[in-house]
Scaffold this active site. Structure first.
Site: not given
Length: 194
Positions: A21, A64, A89, A110
């Site tokens: 991520h 997020n 990513d 997100n």
């Protein structure tokens, strides 16, 4: 000259540093190194490195909530969404491939969801760093928060370097030329481009 805002997505903190991520952070670190710049804290809740051509930013909120810092930076530097590149990513792109695109959905990402909501538009450039789908029945949320596998780490510096090339190409040559060059040259590193 109008500057660009390059936002690399990731999660802050050493425990996330090697996660899939955090590919966006890795690419931004490479861009800063190329420019000889250093990241500094900014009141927008991001680490920022200013170069002649661009403002490089790593939001320091969790993934997020990336939209808040990105919007604050757009406002602070007076940069519109048409000069924003988000590096992130991407599960739907195989590992070893990079994709540049303008707009589109968030594919359940997100960070993108947050940025689109904060800006009120999907029309910004993205550099999609392929991480591939999780193996078997692994939950995608668990997969993205794991470090790259040992076999992947061998090629990771090369891919991060190529992703930085994609960002620079978008800034200087535009989307179409970048797609023509980099989409054909998928980095199936173990063999020739397919």
């Amino acid at each position: 000259m109008d500057r660009w805002l390059i936002a690399g997505l990731g999660n802050p903190g050493p425990e996330y540093a090697g996660n899939r991520h955090n590919a966006g952070f890795m690419v931004l670190d490479e861009l800063a190194a190329r420019a000889g710049g250093r990241f500094k804290a900014h009141k927008s809740r991001a680490s920022v490195c200013e170069t002649r051509a661009a403002v490089l930013a790593k939001p320091l909120t969790y993934m997020n909530l990336s939209g808040g810092p990105v919007k604050a930076l757009c406002d602070f530097y007076k940069i519109g969404p048409e000069r924003l590149i988000v590096v992130h990513d991407e599960l739907d792109v195989p590992y070893g491939a990079l994709r540049a695109k303008l707009g589109g959905g968030d594919n359940g990402h997100n960070g993108l969801k947050s940025i689109t909501k904060a800006l009120g538009t999907r029309d910004y450039l993205r550099v999609r760093f392929g991480i591939g789908r999780p193996p078997g029945r692994m939950d995608p949320a668990s997969y993205v928060l794991r470090d790259f596998a040992t076999a992947e780490r061998k090629d990771l510096p090369f891919l991060v370097d190529r992703a930085a090339d994609v960002v620079e190409s978008l800034m200087t040559r535009g989307l179409e030329a970048t797609q023509n060059d980099f989409h054909r040259a998928d980095l199936h590193i173990s063999g020739p481009p397919r």
